[in-house]
Design a protein around this motif. Structure first.
Motif, PDB file in Angstrom:
ATOM      1  N   PHE A  16      32.099  37.383  40.531  1.00 33.23           N
ATOM      2  CA  PHE A  16      32.490  38.490  41.121  1.00 33.23           C
ATOM      3  C   PHE A  16      33.823  39.253  40.236  1.00 33.23           C
ATOM      4  CE2 PHE A  16      31.660  35.354  44.182  1.00 33.23           C
ATOM      5  CZ  PHE A  16      31.116  35.925  45.222  1.00 33.23           C
ATOM      6  N   VAL A  17      33.727  40.646  40.238  1.00 35.35           N
ATOM      7  CA  VAL A  17      34.739  41.474  39.684  1.00 35.35           C
ATOM      8  C   VAL A  17      35.542  41.869  40.722  1.00 35.35           C
ATOM      9  CG1 VAL A  17      35.116  43.445  38.097  1.00 35.35           C
ATOM     10  CG2 VAL A  17      33.110  41.819  37.718  1.00 35.35           C
ATOM     11  N   LEU A  18      37.023  41.947  40.400  1.00 36.46           N
ATOM     12  CA  LEU A  18      37.821  42.758  41.397  1.00 36.46           C
ATOM     13  C   LEU A  18      38.551  43.585  40.244  1.00 36.46           C
ATOM     14  CD1 LEU A  18      39.145  39.368  43.214  1.00 36.46           C
ATOM     15  CD2 LEU A  18      37.538  41.046  44.176  1.00 36.46           C
ATOM     16  N   THR A  19      38.840  44.738  40.834  1.00 39.43           N
ATOM     17  CA  THR A  19      39.548  45.742  40.200  1.00 39.43           C
ATOM     18  C   THR A  19      40.624  46.517  40.979  1.00 39.43           C
ATOM     19  OG1 THR A  19      38.054  47.448  40.671  1.00 39.43           O
ATOM     20  CG2 THR A  19      37.348  46.328  38.881  1.00 39.43           C
ATOM     21  N   GLY A  20      41.629  47.144  40.310  1.00 33.88           N
ATOM     22  CA  GLY A  20      42.454  47.939  41.016  1.00 33.88           C
ATOM     23  C   GLY A  20      43.404  47.055  41.856  1.00 33.88           C
ATOM     24  N   THR A  21      43.548  47.502  43.164  1.00 32.34           N
ATOM     25  CA  THR A  21      44.297  46.905  44.054  1.00 32.34           C
ATOM     26  C   THR A  21      43.842  45.715  44.620  1.00 32.34           C
ATOM     27  OG1 THR A  21      43.385  48.261  45.938  1.00 32.34           O
ATOM     28  CG2 THR A  21      45.437  48.974  45.023  1.00 32.34           C
ATOM     29  N   SER A  22      42.320  45.474  44.590  1.00 31.90           N
ATOM     30  CA  SER A  22      41.681  44.046  44.661  1.00 31.90           C
ATOM     31  C   SER A  22      42.334  43.088  43.716  1.00 31.90           C
ATOM     32  CB  SER A  22      40.320  44.178  44.923  1.00 31.90           C
ATOM     33  OG  SER A  22      39.888  45.175  46.064  1.00 31.90           O
ATOM     34  N   ALA A  65      40.388  43.074  31.565  1.00 38.80           N
ATOM     35  CA  ALA A  65      41.246  44.169  31.292  1.00 38.80           C
ATOM     36  C   ALA A  65      42.262  44.437  32.178  1.00 38.80           C
ATOM     37  CB  ALA A  65      40.147  45.504  31.357  1.00 38.80           C
ATOM     38  N   ALA A  66      42.969  45.491  31.923  1.00 35.95           N
ATOM     39  CA  ALA A  66      44.336  45.713  32.923  1.00 35.95           C
ATOM     40  C   ALA A  66      43.861  45.756  34.393  1.00 35.95           C
ATOM     41  CB  ALA A  66      45.116  46.921  32.516  1.00 35.95           C
ATOM     42  N   GLY A  67      44.072  44.991  35.127  1.00 38.76           N
ATOM     43  CA  GLY A  67      43.893  45.155  36.519  1.00 38.76           C
ATOM     44  C   GLY A  67      42.528  44.711  36.894  1.00 38.76           C
ATOM     45  N   ARG A  68      41.451  44.365  35.875  1.00 42.35           N
ATOM     46  CA  ARG A  68      40.273  43.724  36.425  1.00 42.35           C
ATOM     47  C   ARG A  68      40.044  42.359  36.331  1.00 42.35           C
ATOM     48  NH1 ARG A  68      35.238  46.665  35.572  1.00 42.35           N
ATOM     49  NH2 ARG A  68      33.448  44.978  34.963  1.00 42.35           N
ATOM     50  N   TRP A  69      39.593  41.687  37.115  1.00 40.20           N
ATOM     51  CA  TRP A  69      39.295  40.150  37.089  1.00 40.20           C
ATOM     52  C   TRP A  69      38.099  39.783  37.319  1.00 40.20           C
ATOM     53  CZ3 TRP A  69      43.398  36.919  36.449  1.00 40.20           C
ATOM     54  CH2 TRP A  69      44.691  37.353  36.336  1.00 40.20           C
ATOM     55  N   ALA A  70      37.707  38.786  36.396  1.00 40.73           N
ATOM     56  CA  ALA A  70      36.314  38.073  36.668  1.00 40.73           C
ATOM     57  C   ALA A  70      36.518  36.828  37.327  1.00 40.73           C
ATOM     58  CB  ALA A  70      35.777  38.022  35.055  1.00 40.73           C
ATOM     59  N   VAL A  71      35.796  36.705  38.246  1.00 37.21           N
ATOM     60  CA  VAL A  71      35.891  35.428  39.296  1.00 37.21           C
ATOM     61  C   VAL A  71      34.912  34.947  39.340  1.00 37.21           C
ATOM     62  CG1 VAL A  71      37.009  34.671  41.477  1.00 37.21           C
ATOM     63  CG2 VAL A  71      37.953  36.841  40.567  1.00 37.21           C
ATOM     64  N   ALA A  72      34.992  33.331  39.175  1.00 37.87           N
ATOM     65  CA  ALA A  72      33.531  32.727  39.103  1.00 37.87           C
ATOM     66  C   ALA A  72      33.731  31.372  39.954  1.00 37.87           C
ATOM     67  CB  ALA A  72      33.102  32.331  37.748  1.00 37.87           C
ATOM     68  N   ASP A  73      33.032  31.112  40.830  1.00 44.20           N
ATOM     69  CA  ASP A  73      32.963  29.779  41.444  1.00 44.20           C
ATOM     70  C   ASP A  73      31.982  28.850  40.602  1.00 44.20           C
ATOM     71  OD1 ASP A  73      32.197  27.475  43.349  1.00 44.20           O
ATOM     72  OD2 ASP A  73      32.343  28.790  44.891  1.00 44.20           O
ATOM     73  N   VAL A  74      32.606  27.907  40.166  1.00 45.01           N
ATOM     74  CA  VAL A  74      31.847  26.896  39.056  1.00 45.01           C
ATOM     75  C   VAL A  74      30.989  25.971  39.963  1.00 45.01           C
ATOM     76  CG1 VAL A  74      33.656  27.175  37.454  1.00 45.01           C
ATOM     77  CG2 VAL A  74      33.809  25.077  39.211  1.00 45.01           C
ATOM     78  N   THR A  75      31.118  25.872  41.185  1.00 47.73           N
ATOM     79  CA  THR A  75      30.294  24.693  41.870  1.00 47.73           C
ATOM     80  C   THR A  75      28.812  25.572  42.085  1.00 47.73           C
ATOM     81  OG1 THR A  75      30.935  25.841  44.092  1.00 47.73           O
ATOM     82  CG2 THR A  75      31.899  23.899  43.234  1.00 47.73           C
TER      83      THR A  75
END
Length: 104
Positions: free
Chosen positions: A30-36, A15-25
């Motif tokens: 993790f979810v990073l939102t807003g300024t992060s 979503a706008a400014g919301r990132w789903a981040v995954a380490d595939v190993t």
């Protein structure tokens, strides 16, 4: 210092400014939102961290005095989590050593 997303990491803007981040190993997520999320999006392996932080803070002129240190702490945490990896660029390190690099 210059960082990029680690090679074993995938991310998607959900979503706008919301990132789903995954380490595939190891499947950590993790979810990073807003300024992060905005800072996460900016790591490209070319622009020094100090410049990325300057750009982010310029977008939020009323940011708290602690914002720069908080951005640095986030970068350190993302490195510790192995989500970001540093790229060592000799020319940048020389500029930093001479006091001409971006503020840390």
């Amino acid at each position: 210092m210059v960082h990029r997303h680690a090679r074993a990491v995938v991310s998607v803007e959900t979503a706008a400014g919301r990132w789903a981040v995954a380490d595939v190993t190891d499947f950590r997520q993790f979810v990073l939102t807003g300024t992060s999320g905005a800072l996460w999006r900016s790591f490209d392996g070319h622009v020094p961290d100090g410049e990325l932080i300057d750009r982010l803070l310029a977008a939020y002129p009323d940011h708290p005095a602690s914002a720069r240190a908080e951005c640095r702490a986030l970068i350190d945490e993302l490195v510790t989590l192995r989500l970001l990896e540093p790229l060592h660029r000799p020319e940048q390190e020389q500029a930093d050593d001479a006091g001409n690099g971006a503020a840390r």
